[in-house]
Scaffold this motif. Structure first.
Motif, mmCIF file in Angstrom:
data_model
loop_
_atom_site.group_PDB
_atom_site.id
_atom_site.type_symbol
_atom_site.label_atom_id
_atom_site.label_comp_id
_atom_site.label_asym_id
_atom_site.label_seq_id
_atom_site.Cartn_x
_atom_site.Cartn_y
_atom_site.Cartn_z
ATOM 1 N N LEU A 280 0.831 -1.195 0.000
ATOM 2 C CA LEU A 280 0.000 0.000 0.000
ATOM 3 C C LEU A 280 0.870 1.250 0.000
ATOM 4 O O LEU A 280 1.959 1.272 0.588
ATOM 5 C CB LEU A 280 -0.889 0.040 1.250
ATOM 6 C CG LEU A 280 -2.057 -0.937 1.348
ATOM 7 C CD1 LEU A 280 -2.765 -0.760 2.688
ATOM 8 C CD2 LEU A 280 -3.039 -0.747 0.204
ATOM 9 N N SER A 281 0.371 2.288 -0.628
ATOM 10 C CA SER A 281 1.013 3.602 -0.537
ATOM 11 C C SER A 281 0.608 4.258 0.781
ATOM 12 O O SER A 281 -0.223 3.726 1.533
ATOM 13 C CB SER A 281 0.555 4.475 -1.706
ATOM 14 O OG SER A 281 -0.850 4.722 -1.580
ATOM 15 N N ALA A 282 1.174 5.423 1.056
ATOM 16 C CA ALA A 282 0.795 6.167 2.259
ATOM 17 C C ALA A 282 -0.702 6.490 2.232
ATOM 18 O O ALA A 282 -1.399 6.391 3.253
ATOM 19 C CB ALA A 282 1.618 7.451 2.371
ATOM 20 N N THR A 283 -1.215 6.830 1.047
ATOM 21 C CA THR A 283 -2.653 7.098 0.908
ATOM 22 C C THR A 283 -3.458 5.838 1.196
ATOM 23 O O THR A 283 -4.488 5.884 1.872
ATOM 24 C CB THR A 283 -2.967 7.601 -0.508
ATOM 25 O OG1 THR A 283 -2.260 8.813 -0.737
ATOM 26 C CG2 THR A 283 -4.466 7.844 -0.684
ATOM 27 N N GLN B 147 -2.361 -6.130 3.748
ATOM 28 C CA GLN B 147 -2.087 -4.961 4.594
ATOM 29 C C GLN B 147 -3.377 -4.225 4.947
ATOM 30 O O GLN B 147 -3.539 -3.738 6.070
ATOM 31 C CB GLN B 147 -1.113 -4.018 3.875
ATOM 32 C CG GLN B 147 0.303 -4.571 3.791
ATOM 33 C CD GLN B 147 1.235 -3.652 3.026
ATOM 34 O OE1 GLN B 147 0.834 -2.971 2.060
ATOM 35 N NE2 GLN B 147 2.498 -3.611 3.437
ATOM 36 N N THR B 148 -4.302 -4.171 4.011
ATOM 37 C CA THR B 148 -5.603 -3.533 4.284
ATOM 38 C C THR B 148 -6.356 -4.302 5.360
ATOM 39 O O THR B 148 -6.877 -3.705 6.312
ATOM 40 C CB THR B 148 -6.447 -3.456 2.997
ATOM 41 O OG1 THR B 148 -5.741 -2.698 2.009
ATOM 42 C CG2 THR B 148 -7.794 -2.796 3.263
ATOM 43 N N ALA B 149 -6.410 -5.621 5.234
ATOM 44 C CA ALA B 149 -7.115 -6.448 6.221
ATOM 45 C C ALA B 149 -6.495 -6.300 7.603
ATOM 46 O O ALA B 149 -7.203 -6.136 8.610
ATOM 47 C CB ALA B 149 -7.097 -7.908 5.786
ATOM 48 N N ALA B 150 -5.163 -6.338 7.678
ATOM 49 C CA ALA B 150 -4.480 -6.225 8.965
ATOM 50 C C ALA B 150 -4.718 -4.855 9.602
ATOM 51 O O ALA B 150 -4.900 -4.749 10.822
ATOM 52 C CB ALA B 150 -2.982 -6.469 8.781
ATOM 53 N N THR B 151 -4.743 -3.817 8.782
ATOM 54 C CA THR B 151 -4.967 -2.464 9.296
ATOM 55 C C THR B 151 -6.391 -2.319 9.824
ATOM 56 O O THR B 151 -6.612 -1.720 10.888
ATOM 57 C CB THR B 151 -4.694 -1.420 8.189
ATOM 58 O OG1 THR B 151 -3.359 -1.576 7.715
ATOM 59 C CG2 THR B 151 -4.876 -0.004 8.708
ATOM 60 N N ILE B 152 -7.362 -2.875 9.102
ATOM 61 C CA ILE B 152 -8.758 -2.816 9.562
ATOM 62 C C ILE B 152 -8.906 -3.542 10.894
ATOM 63 O O ILE B 152 -9.511 -3.020 11.839
ATOM 64 C CB ILE B 152 -9.696 -3.424 8.496
ATOM 65 C CG1 ILE B 152 -9.763 -2.505 7.271
ATOM 66 C CG2 ILE B 152 -11.103 -3.643 9.066
ATOM 67 C CD1 ILE B 152 -10.506 -3.100 6.087
ATOM 68 N N LEU B 153 -8.333 -4.725 10.999
ATOM 69 C CA LEU B 153 -8.432 -5.481 12.248
ATOM 70 C C LEU B 153 -7.732 -4.769 13.391
ATOM 71 O O LEU B 153 -8.175 -4.835 14.544
ATOM 72 C CB LEU B 153 -7.826 -6.873 12.078
ATOM 73 C CG LEU B 153 -8.695 -7.969 11.475
ATOM 74 C CD1 LEU B 153 -8.024 -9.318 11.629
ATOM 75 C CD2 LEU B 153 -10.076 -8.017 12.120
ATOM 76 N N GLY B 154 -6.634 -4.086 13.090
ATOM 77 C CA GLY B 154 -5.887 -3.375 14.123
ATOM 78 C C GLY B 154 -6.690 -2.282 14.807
ATOM 79 O O GLY B 154 -6.378 -1.887 15.934
#
Length: 243
Positions: free
Chosen positions: A8-11, A41-48
């Protein structure tokens, strides 16, 4: 596509953070992600960001990968459109050399969806075997299944007849995938499985690609564990109010 597996980019991380906050009060029972890095990375960020299931395992599945674009992978969309025009075709039905046809993508989506339905049926059967059907309504707070967009929906779309948010769900599954793939999956829901759509949804909205971290919510009912006739209700499609 599949061949360029960039992070993923910063955005992208900011968008994933926003989606995680948006979904932070939803208790998921399962999380599945494409095995491509940007989706993981999106899934991990959402769960976080989630209040209930930070430690839930993200299961990666290659069936959730983006459509394969062959010789067009890693190139701008304008190149793909130029290839299609040269072949006398139009996107998205055009298949570049070495790419997947729309039918092949849909077959992957169908296979994964049937896997999810089987998972849900097995969960219900396991719950009944362990505790008996009468106890299924206890032990889980209904608030944990309340979705952040409930206020945007009509009561009919979230009625108890449709297995709405007020009901304890057998499975509440987060799936993180990719735009072109999900458009094909939704097409499969609508054309093959007669998915019920929100009354205000336009044809252009139905055929458009979701914005990054757009959220779509479907309620699936499998009456008496019947895997052949799932009843599907689309509560919202490509929701992006969190962005």
């Amino acid at each position: 596509g599949q061949g360029v597996d960039e992070p993923l980019s910063a955005t992208g991380f900011r968008q994933a953070d926003a989606a995680g906050l948006f979904l932070s009060n939803v208790k998921f029972t399962h999380v599945f992600s494409s095995d491509l890095l940007r989706a993981k990375q999106t899934a991990a960020t959402i769960l976080g960001k989630n209040k209930f299931c930070k430690d839930l395992e993200v299961k990666c599945d290659a069936r959730l990968r983006e459509r394969k674009y062959g010789v067009a992978e890693g190139r701008p969309l304008t190149d793909l459109k130029a290839m299609a025009k040269a072949a006398g075709e139009q996107c998205p039905s055009f298949t570049p050399s070495g790419g997947e046809t729309l039918d092949e993508v849909r077959e992957r989506a169908k296979d994964f969806f049937e896997f999810l339905c089987q998972l849900a049926v097995e969960l219900e059967q396991k719950e009944q075997d362990m505790h008996g059907a009468a106890s299924r309504s206890s032990g889980t707070s209904a608030e944990q299944f309340v979705f952040p967009w409930t206020n945007h929906c009509s009561e009919a779309e979230l009625s108890s007849d449709n297995g709405g948010a007020s009901k304890i769900l057998d499975a509440n599954i987060l799936v993180v995938s990719h735009g072109a793939y999900m458009r094909n999956w939704i097409g499969y829901f609508v054309s093959d499985l007669n998915c019920t759509l929100p009354t205000n949804l336009t044809k252009s909205q139905l055929s458009s690609v979701s914005p990054n971290t757009g959220v779509s919510h479907f309620i699936i009912k499998l009456e008496n564990g019947n895997l052949l006739k799932p009843e599907i209700t689309c509560v919202c499609l490509n929701q992006d109010s969190h962005l």
